[in-house]
Design a protein around this motif. Sequence first.
Motif, PDB file in Angstrom:
ATOM      1  N   ASP A  28      27.809  45.347  38.503  1.00  0.00           N
ATOM      2  CA  ASP A  28      28.172  44.814  37.188  1.00  0.00           C
ATOM      3  C   ASP A  28      29.029  43.582  37.456  1.00  0.00           C
ATOM      4  O   ASP A  28      30.202  43.685  37.815  1.00  0.00           O
ATOM      5  CB  ASP A  28      28.967  45.857  36.392  1.00  0.00           C
ATOM      6  CG  ASP A  28      29.410  45.343  35.029  1.00  0.00           C
ATOM      7  OD1 ASP A  28      29.214  44.139  34.743  1.00  0.00           O
ATOM      8  OD2 ASP A  28      29.980  46.140  34.254  1.00  0.00           O
ATOM      9  N   PHE A  29      28.430  42.419  37.301  1.00  0.00           N
ATOM     10  CA  PHE A  29      29.086  41.174  37.700  1.00  0.00           C
ATOM     11  C   PHE A  29      30.309  40.845  36.850  1.00  0.00           C
ATOM     12  O   PHE A  29      31.150  40.052  37.253  1.00  0.00           O
ATOM     13  CB  PHE A  29      28.090  40.005  37.627  1.00  0.00           C
ATOM     14  CG  PHE A  29      26.852  40.220  38.444  1.00  0.00           C
ATOM     15  CD1 PHE A  29      26.862  40.018  39.808  1.00  0.00           C
ATOM     16  CD2 PHE A  29      25.663  40.642  37.846  1.00  0.00           C
ATOM     17  CE1 PHE A  29      25.719  40.223  40.574  1.00  0.00           C
ATOM     18  CE2 PHE A  29      24.515  40.845  38.598  1.00  0.00           C
ATOM     19  CZ  PHE A  29      24.544  40.643  39.969  1.00  0.00           C
ATOM     20  N   THR A  30      30.406  41.445  35.662  1.00  0.00           N
ATOM     21  CA  THR A  30      31.547  41.176  34.783  1.00  0.00           C
ATOM     22  C   THR A  30      32.658  42.203  34.942  1.00  0.00           C
ATOM     23  O   THR A  30      33.690  42.104  34.289  1.00  0.00           O
ATOM     24  CB  THR A  30      31.108  41.162  33.306  1.00  0.00           C
ATOM     25  OG1 THR A  30      30.651  42.476  32.934  1.00  0.00           O
ATOM     26  CG2 THR A  30      29.990  40.154  33.069  1.00  0.00           C
ATOM     27  N   ALA A  31      32.441  43.185  35.806  1.00  0.00           N
ATOM     28  CA  ALA A  31      33.409  44.277  35.959  1.00  0.00           C
ATOM     29  C   ALA A  31      34.686  43.796  36.646  1.00  0.00           C
ATOM     30  O   ALA A  31      34.707  42.763  37.327  1.00  0.00           O
ATOM     31  CB  ALA A  31      32.787  45.416  36.757  1.00  0.00           C
ATOM     32  N   THR A  32      35.744  44.580  36.456  1.00  0.00           N
ATOM     33  CA  THR A  32      37.032  44.313  37.117  1.00  0.00           C
ATOM     34  C   THR A  32      37.481  45.595  37.811  1.00  0.00           C
ATOM     35  O   THR A  32      38.471  46.212  37.412  1.00  0.00           O
ATOM     36  CB  THR A  32      38.089  43.847  36.099  1.00  0.00           C
ATOM     37  OG1 THR A  32      38.262  44.869  35.097  1.00  0.00           O
ATOM     38  CG2 THR A  32      37.660  42.563  35.414  1.00  0.00           C
ATOM     39  N   PRO A  33      36.769  46.039  38.838  1.00  0.00           N
ATOM     40  CA  PRO A  33      37.048  47.337  39.459  1.00  0.00           C
ATOM     41  C   PRO A  33      38.507  47.512  39.874  1.00  0.00           C
ATOM     42  O   PRO A  33      39.073  46.678  40.575  1.00  0.00           O
ATOM     43  CB  PRO A  33      36.131  47.326  40.685  1.00  0.00           C
ATOM     44  CG  PRO A  33      35.038  46.386  40.328  1.00  0.00           C
ATOM     45  CD  PRO A  33      35.674  45.322  39.503  1.00  0.00           C
ATOM     46  N   GLY A  34      39.094  48.605  39.396  1.00  0.00           N
ATOM     47  CA  GLY A  34      40.450  48.942  39.778  1.00  0.00           C
ATOM     48  C   GLY A  34      41.532  48.283  38.964  1.00  0.00           C
ATOM     49  O   GLY A  34      42.703  48.672  39.057  1.00  0.00           O
ATOM     50  N   PHE A  35      41.175  47.279  38.133  1.00  0.00           N
ATOM     51  CA  PHE A  35      42.193  46.549  37.358  1.00  0.00           C
ATOM     52  C   PHE A  35      42.011  46.821  35.884  1.00  0.00           C
ATOM     53  O   PHE A  35      40.930  46.642  35.332  1.00  0.00           O
ATOM     54  CB  PHE A  35      42.087  45.047  37.617  1.00  0.00           C
ATOM     55  CG  PHE A  35      43.268  44.266  37.095  1.00  0.00           C
ATOM     56  CD1 PHE A  35      44.469  44.262  37.785  1.00  0.00           C
ATOM     57  CD2 PHE A  35      43.181  43.554  35.913  1.00  0.00           C
ATOM     58  CE1 PHE A  35      45.565  43.551  37.314  1.00  0.00           C
ATOM     59  CE2 PHE A  35      44.259  42.837  35.422  1.00  0.00           C
ATOM     60  CZ  PHE A  35      45.454  42.835  36.129  1.00  0.00           C
ATOM     61  N   ASP A  36      43.109  47.218  35.244  1.00  0.00           N
ATOM     62  CA  ASP A  36      43.057  47.666  33.853  1.00  0.00           C
ATOM     63  C   ASP A  36      43.577  46.638  32.861  1.00  0.00           C
ATOM     64  O   ASP A  36      43.705  46.938  31.681  1.00  0.00           O
ATOM     65  CB  ASP A  36      43.886  48.956  33.703  1.00  0.00           C
ATOM     66  CG  ASP A  36      43.150  49.999  32.882  1.00  0.00           C
ATOM     67  OD1 ASP A  36      41.962  49.779  32.597  1.00  0.00           O
ATOM     68  OD2 ASP A  36      43.764  51.015  32.522  1.00  0.00           O
ATOM     69  N   GLY A  37      43.903  45.444  33.320  1.00  0.00           N
ATOM     70  CA  GLY A  37      44.518  44.460  32.437  1.00  0.00           C
ATOM     71  C   GLY A  37      43.547  43.394  31.968  1.00  0.00           C
ATOM     72  O   GLY A  37      42.391  43.325  32.397  1.00  0.00           O
ATOM     73  N   SER A  38      44.035  42.537  31.100  1.00  0.00           N
ATOM     74  CA  SER A  38      43.261  41.429  30.558  1.00  0.00           C
ATOM     75  C   SER A  38      43.357  40.214  31.474  1.00  0.00           C
ATOM     76  O   SER A  38      44.072  40.226  32.488  1.00  0.00           O
ATOM     77  CB  SER A  38      43.810  41.054  29.179  1.00  0.00           C
ATOM     78  OG  SER A  38      45.148  40.559  29.315  1.00  0.00           O
ATOM     79  N   LYS A  39      42.679  39.135  31.092  1.00  0.00           N
ATOM     80  CA  LYS A  39      42.765  37.887  31.840  1.00  0.00           C
ATOM     81  C   LYS A  39      44.198  37.379  31.872  1.00  0.00           C
ATOM     82  O   LYS A  39      44.686  36.940  32.927  1.00  0.00           O
ATOM     83  CB  LYS A  39      41.843  36.837  31.207  1.00  0.00           C
ATOM     84  CG  LYS A  39      41.900  35.478  31.888  1.00  0.00           C
ATOM     85  CD  LYS A  39      40.942  34.499  31.221  1.00  0.00           C
ATOM     86  CE  LYS A  39      41.017  33.127  31.888  1.00  0.00           C
ATOM     87  NZ  LYS A  39      40.049  32.163  31.265  1.00  0.00           N
ATOM     88  N   ALA A  40      44.889  37.450  30.743  1.00  0.00           N
ATOM     89  CA  ALA A  40      46.285  36.992  30.690  1.00  0.00           C
ATOM     90  C   ALA A  40      47.157  37.810  31.632  1.00  0.00           C
ATOM     91  O   ALA A  40      47.992  37.274  32.364  1.00  0.00           O
ATOM     92  CB  ALA A  40      46.816  37.080  29.262  1.00  0.00           C
ATOM     93  N   HIS A  41      46.947  39.133  31.619  1.00  0.00           N
ATOM     94  CA  HIS A  41      47.697  39.996  32.535  1.00  0.00           C
ATOM     95  C   HIS A  41      47.366  39.638  33.980  1.00  0.00           C
ATOM     96  O   HIS A  41      48.253  39.570  34.839  1.00  0.00           O
ATOM     97  CB  HIS A  41      47.360  41.466  32.286  1.00  0.00           C
ATOM     98  CG  HIS A  41      47.916  42.001  31.010  1.00  0.00           C
ATOM     99  ND1 HIS A  41      47.203  42.850  30.196  1.00  0.00           N
ATOM    100  CD2 HIS A  41      49.110  41.811  30.410  1.00  0.00           C
ATOM    101  CE1 HIS A  41      47.942  43.160  29.133  1.00  0.00           C
ATOM    102  NE2 HIS A  41      49.096  42.549  29.246  1.00  0.00           N
ATOM    103  N   GLY A  42      46.077  39.432  34.226  1.00  0.00           N
ATOM    104  CA  GLY A  42      45.654  39.109  35.579  1.00  0.00           C
ATOM    105  C   GLY A  42      46.284  37.830  36.095  1.00  0.00           C
ATOM    106  O   GLY A  42      46.706  37.751  37.253  1.00  0.00           O
ATOM    107  N   ASN A  43      46.373  36.820  35.241  1.00  0.00           N
ATOM    108  CA  ASN A  43      46.992  35.559  35.653  1.00  0.00           C
ATOM    109  C   ASN A  43      48.484  35.733  35.919  1.00  0.00           C
ATOM    110  O   ASN A  43      49.038  35.109  36.831  1.00  0.00           O
ATOM    111  CB  ASN A  43      46.754  34.493  34.586  1.00  0.00           C
ATOM    112  CG  ASN A  43      45.316  34.013  34.559  1.00  0.00           C
ATOM    113  OD1 ASN A  43      44.618  34.068  35.582  1.00  0.00           O
ATOM    114  ND2 ASN A  43      44.846  33.550  33.412  1.00  0.00           N
TER     115      ASN A  43
END
Length: 285
Positions: A28-43
Motif C-alpha cells: 500500500d504505497f500510501t500507508a504509513t506503517p507504524g506511525f499513527d500521526g498526520s503529516k503535520a505531526h510527522g513534520n
Amino acid sequence: MADKSKLWTLSPVEVLRASASPRVEDIDFTATPGFDGSKAHGNDVLEQRGAVLAALQEKLYAHGRTGGTKSVLLVLQGMDTAGKGGMVKHVIGMVDPQGVDLASFGVPTQEEKQHHYLWRIRKALPRAGRIGVFDRSHYEDVLVVAVHDLVPRQVWEKRFDEIKAFEKELTDEGTVVVKVALFVSADEQKKRLQERLDRPEKHWKYNPGDVTERGFLPQYRAAYQRVLDRTDVDHAPWYVVPADRKWYSRLAVTEIMIDTLEKLDLDWPAADFDVEHEKKRLAES
C-alpha cells in the motif's frame, strides 16, 4: 511539538524490514506503517529527530577523525520520482555535510564499463567516520540489467551471491550497511513527472526515458522482489518504505538511521591533551 513515543506505535526498523513487509505487488504505497500521526505531526517529529540524528552523526565523524574505523553506508534504491534525491536533501541534509560521502550511480561511463561492475562502487565507499549515501547502487546491476536484458540471466543471477559476499566484506571491515527500497505508486509517479513538466525550474529533473520506464513497472516490481528475497540479510538489511507520502518516507528513514547510529554505541573521543592544563593556559592567554 509532537511526542514521538506516542506517534510511533511500531518501530520502523521492525515493521519496514523486508522480511516483515508485504510483497512488492501488495504494497500500500500510501500507508504509513507504524506511525499513527498526520503529516503535520510527522513534520514535527522529523524536526525533533533530525537534531538527534545530527548529534549521532557528529559523534561518528569525531570517531573517524580520531582513528576510528566505523562508517555507515545508506543505499537508496527506487524508480524515478520515488524520492531518493529528496531523501538526501531532507534527511541527510539535516547532518553536517563534512561527515557525508555522497555518490550517485547512473548509466555506467565508458571507463566504468571496462571494469567489473563493483569497481565504481568500491571507489565511492564511505571513509571512516562518514555516512556514505548511494543514490542508486550496485543493485542496478541486478535490476535494470534484468528488466532490459542487458546481460544474460546466467550473468546477473550470479551477482546476487557476489553482492552478498561484497556486503559481508564491508561489514567485517567496519561499515554498517543499511538498504532502503522506496516504492511509489504508478499514479503518484505520474503526478510527480507531470509536476516536473509543468514547472520550468523542474525541467532539468525530467528525463523522457522515465515515461518509457513506466511501461516496465511490472517487470521492475518483480525484479525488486527478487532482490529483496535474495539479499535481505541481517548484516545488510533491506527496509521497504512506501513513498507516496514523502513526509512519512523521510521520517521512517530518519528513524532507521538513528537506530543504526545508536547501535554503534560510540563514545566521544577522549582528549589527547591535559584538559585542565589547557583551561589554565587559555585563561591566562
